[in-house]
Design a protein around this motif. Structure first.
Motif, short mmCIF file in Angstrom:
data_model
loop_
_atom_site.label_atom_id
_atom_site.label_comp_id
_atom_site.label_asym_id
_atom_site.label_seq_id
_atom_site.Cartn_x
_atom_site.Cartn_y
_atom_site.Cartn_z
N UNK A 549 0.84 -1.20 0.00
CA UNK A 549 0.00 0.00 0.00
C UNK A 549 0.87 1.25 0.00
N UNK A 550 1.88 1.27 0.87
CA UNK A 550 2.77 2.42 0.93
C UNK A 550 3.44 2.67 -0.42
N UNK A 551 3.81 1.60 -1.11
CA UNK A 551 4.54 1.74 -2.35
C UNK A 551 3.70 2.11 -3.56
N UNK A 558 1.01 9.78 5.13
CA UNK A 558 0.06 9.45 6.21
C UNK A 558 0.42 8.10 6.82
N UNK A 559 0.66 7.09 5.97
CA UNK A 559 1.03 5.77 6.48
C UNK A 559 2.40 5.80 7.14
N UNK A 560 3.28 6.64 6.61
CA UNK A 560 4.61 6.76 7.20
C UNK A 560 4.54 7.26 8.64
N UNK A 573 5.14 -3.31 9.25
CA UNK A 573 4.09 -3.33 8.23
C UNK A 573 3.48 -4.72 8.11
N UNK A 574 4.34 -5.75 8.08
CA UNK A 574 3.84 -7.12 7.93
C UNK A 574 3.01 -7.55 9.13
N UNK A 599 -6.14 5.93 -3.85
CA UNK A 599 -5.95 6.02 -2.40
C UNK A 599 -5.64 4.64 -1.83
N UNK A 600 -6.50 3.68 -2.10
CA UNK A 600 -6.27 2.28 -1.75
C UNK A 600 -6.41 1.48 -3.05
#
Length: 654
Positions: A549-551, A558-560, A573-574, A599-600
């Motif tokens: 998702x981050x990539x 936001x995820x960071x 993350x995993x 976004x997703x």
């Protein structure tokens, strides 16, 4: 749409549309005491009108706002309406078949500017305040995102990318249109247009991306939110002064974390904005900085400690802030010294507001059972009164009234939730029950109409909306409780909600379901890999693999904030990714996804579907062409609602 299935899934029930009835409903002022109730259908559920972008004229004599019509086919139309405060007259101001937005009165009140896509691209149009023909002010093959009048009414500053060149258009036509990411992106630039001549010029050149623009009241400078690193995936926006004459930029402030809603005080002595208390994950507090300084002070962290949704300067130099308080909102007066005091507590949820120079407060209010209307408080102390009837047609709909409850989670933390009891059930308790999880996670359920829940209540389900830890509306510390802990304490709050529903006799423990969109979809996916208590699940635009998702998502900063970088903390993350535990899943799961979602992205739902399919779990992946994170097309909206109810009917009904 594309439908993939690992189970024999019956096509949804066909729901007929009664256009004649809708016409009659729309033309009648209904009273709850005189109208027999009408059972909610998906067609009715998407027929409400939305209201936004309230704007007072300088003298407070007129209020303009945007009314969005229900979707028709793949088109969405919206129109500008104007309310006269002296006469009480409400009239439709624009009538095109396209979408109008962002009404802005000229400083002298003689004209109204707005954006419209009535031609190929979204442009600025002007109309006389008393009505007439709209005149296009700007042109070019690019869409304008936002704009602001200069105080003297002679210029308008606007934000838009540069128009496509003839060479670029030719390459597109010839299919010679390879695109280098970042390098070839057209960033949003700052422009000035002369109102009388229409002459337009770019104010700032170079590698800049602009997000907001405001004029000082003296008209000598512009205040903007911009970054000189638009290619960055981090939060690099800062606040700058811009000289209108030559475009020279000077940094004013560099807030940490995300921030928004710049406003300059009436005396041009201070800047206010909503920013992050520390560095994220989302704007929460109201900040104030002197014009001449470079440091902002947090006005509301101590005196209010609730997220400020919107705010406005009053003519006396104070601030009126709209804060989120659980499922509702409250208006507060905030001083420049950081003192907050309640101003108005509406008996409904408030989405947006506008304050006139004379103190007239207009806002859009709604509840779970009353669709949005415009409300007006003419003076402080007066009770707000409704001035619109855009959604009278919804009065006879049979809707469930929420019961607001609090329950204790695993660690004693109190969690607030809203319960809809089924409207059509022979049983008096132990109903099939669905937990709906909101998006975000930095968001919250509010006392507003929700089509998913109301349709399920009409179909005989108890529906529960928990505002689990990580939600907004309960203070900063509560909002950040899920940092690096998705699927941890927040999931335990979900399971505590299930326990509460069973213990109170509301839910049948053998007929529990879970559903949600975005982060709510993530939580549904997480739940089916952690427990077998849910007998059916719906995941919309969820997140199966947080590192992937981050990539691939837009704006990964936001995820960071929650997990850092997957290149440095892959284990974190995993640990919180549903795909890591997908072999444990047994719950029948419906997966809904927009094909164009940035976004997703689609790959998240594809990963989940492939994993569930491999382990023999009953599942279906429905992909909606052209749809992004928020759906727009009428048939897709209807299809989604029908499928959700049908899925739970298949697995939760006796």
């Amino acid at each position: 749409m594309k439908i993939l299935s690992s189970a024999n899934f019956p096509i949804m029930r066909t729901l007929s549309r009664n256009f004649l009835l809708l016409v009659l409903l729309a033309s009648t002022v209904w009273s709850a005491d005189t109208v027999s109730k009408l059972r909610l259908t998906p067609e009715l559920a998407i027929s409400g009108r939305r209201i936004q972008a309230l704007s007072w004229s300088e003298d407070g004599s007129r209020l303009a706002f945007v009314v969005s019509e229900p979707p028709k086919g793949s088109e969405h139309s919206s129109h500008i309406w104007v309310y006269g405060s002296a006469t009480g007259e409400l009239r439709q101001f624009t009538n095109s078949s396209k979408a109008e937005s962002q009404p802005r009165w000229s400083p002298d009140g003689k004209r109204l500017a707005f954006l419209s896509n009535r031609e190929e691209e979204q442009q600025i149009f002007l109309m006389p305040a008393d009505g007439g023909e709209a005149k296009r002010l700007t042109e070019g093959k690019r869409s304008i995102k936002s704009f602001e009048w200069s105080p003297d009414g002679k210029q308008i500053a606007f934000l838009a990318p540069a128009a496509k060149t003839e060479e670029e258009e030719k390459k597109e036509k010839d299919k010679n249109d390879a695109h280098s990411v970042d390098k070839d992106d057209k960033h949003t630039q700052l422009w000035l247009v002369e109102v009388e001549s229409g002459k337009t010029r770019s104010l700032v050149t170079g590698p800049w991306e602009f997000a907001e623009v405001q004029w000082t009241h003296a008209g000598d400078r512009l205040l903007v939110v911009a970054t000189d690193h638009p290619e960055s995936d981090q939060e690099t926006n800062r606040i700058y002064w811009v000289a209108p004459a030559d475009g020279k930029m000077q940094e004013a402030l560099a807030p940490r974390g995300p921030f928004a809603n710049l406003r300059i005080s009436p005396d041009d002595k201070a800047i206010a904005y909503v920013g992050s208390r520390v560095d994220g994950p989302a704007p929460h507090d109201l900040f104030l900085a002197p014009i001449a300084g470079n440091t902002a002070s947090n006005l509301t962290s101590t005196s209010l400690d609730r997220p400020v949704e919107e705010f406005a300067w009053s003519d006396n130099g104070g601030l009126l802030a709209l804060a989120s308080i659980g499922f509702r909102n409250q208006f507060y007066r905030v001083t420049s010294q950081g003192q907050s005091s309640p101003f108005l507590t509406p008996d409904k949820a408030v989405r947006t507001f506008a304050l006139s120079h004379s103190g007239q407060l207009a806002f859009v209010g709604e509840t779970s059972t009353q669709l949005p209307e415009v409300w007006l408080q003419a003076a402080k102390g007066n009770a707000p009164r409704v001035i619109s009837r855009f959604n009278d047609a919804s009065a006879p709909w049979e809707l469930a009234t929420p019961e607001f409850v609090r329950y204790k989670s695993f660690d004693g933390q109190e969690i607030e939730g809203a319960l809809l009891k089924p409207l059509h059930s022979e049983a008096k308790s132990k109903w099939p029950a669905v937990l709906l999880i909101h998006g975000g996670p930095t968001g919250n359920w509010t006392d507003t109409f929700d089509s998913w829940g109301q349709l399920l209540a009409n179909a005989g389900y108890a529906v529960f909306y928990p505002n689990v830890r990580g939600s907004t509306g309960y203070g900063y510390d509560f909002m950040v409780k899920n940092r690096a802990d998705w699927g941890g304490g927040d999931f335990k709050d979900v399971m505590a909600a299930a326990d509460y529903l069973v213990a109170s006799g509301v839910a049948d423990p053998e007929r529990l379901g879970i559903a949600g969109w975005s982060y709510g979809g993530y939580m549904s996916e997480w739940a089916i890999t952690q427990t077998h208590r849910f007998k059916a699940a719906v995941s919309g635009a969820g997140l199966a693999d947080l590192a992937a998702e981050y990539g691939t998502e837009e704006h990964p900063s936001y995820d960071e904030w929650f997990y850092g970088l997957p290149y440095e903390n892959l284990a974190g993350f995993e640990k919180s990714s549903p795909i890591t535990y997908v072999k444990n899943a047994r719950t029948p799961t419906l997966i809904l996804q927009g094909e164009a979602d940035t976004i997703d992205p689609l790959g998240q739902s594809q990963q989940l579907y492939r994993g569930l399919k491999r382990y023999g779990v009953a599942t279906e992946l429905v992909v909606y062409p052209r749809e992004n994170h928020g759906f727009k097309e009428e048939k897709h909206l209807l299809d989604r609602l029908n499928r959700i109810v049908a899925w739970f009917d298949k697995y939760l009904k006796p």
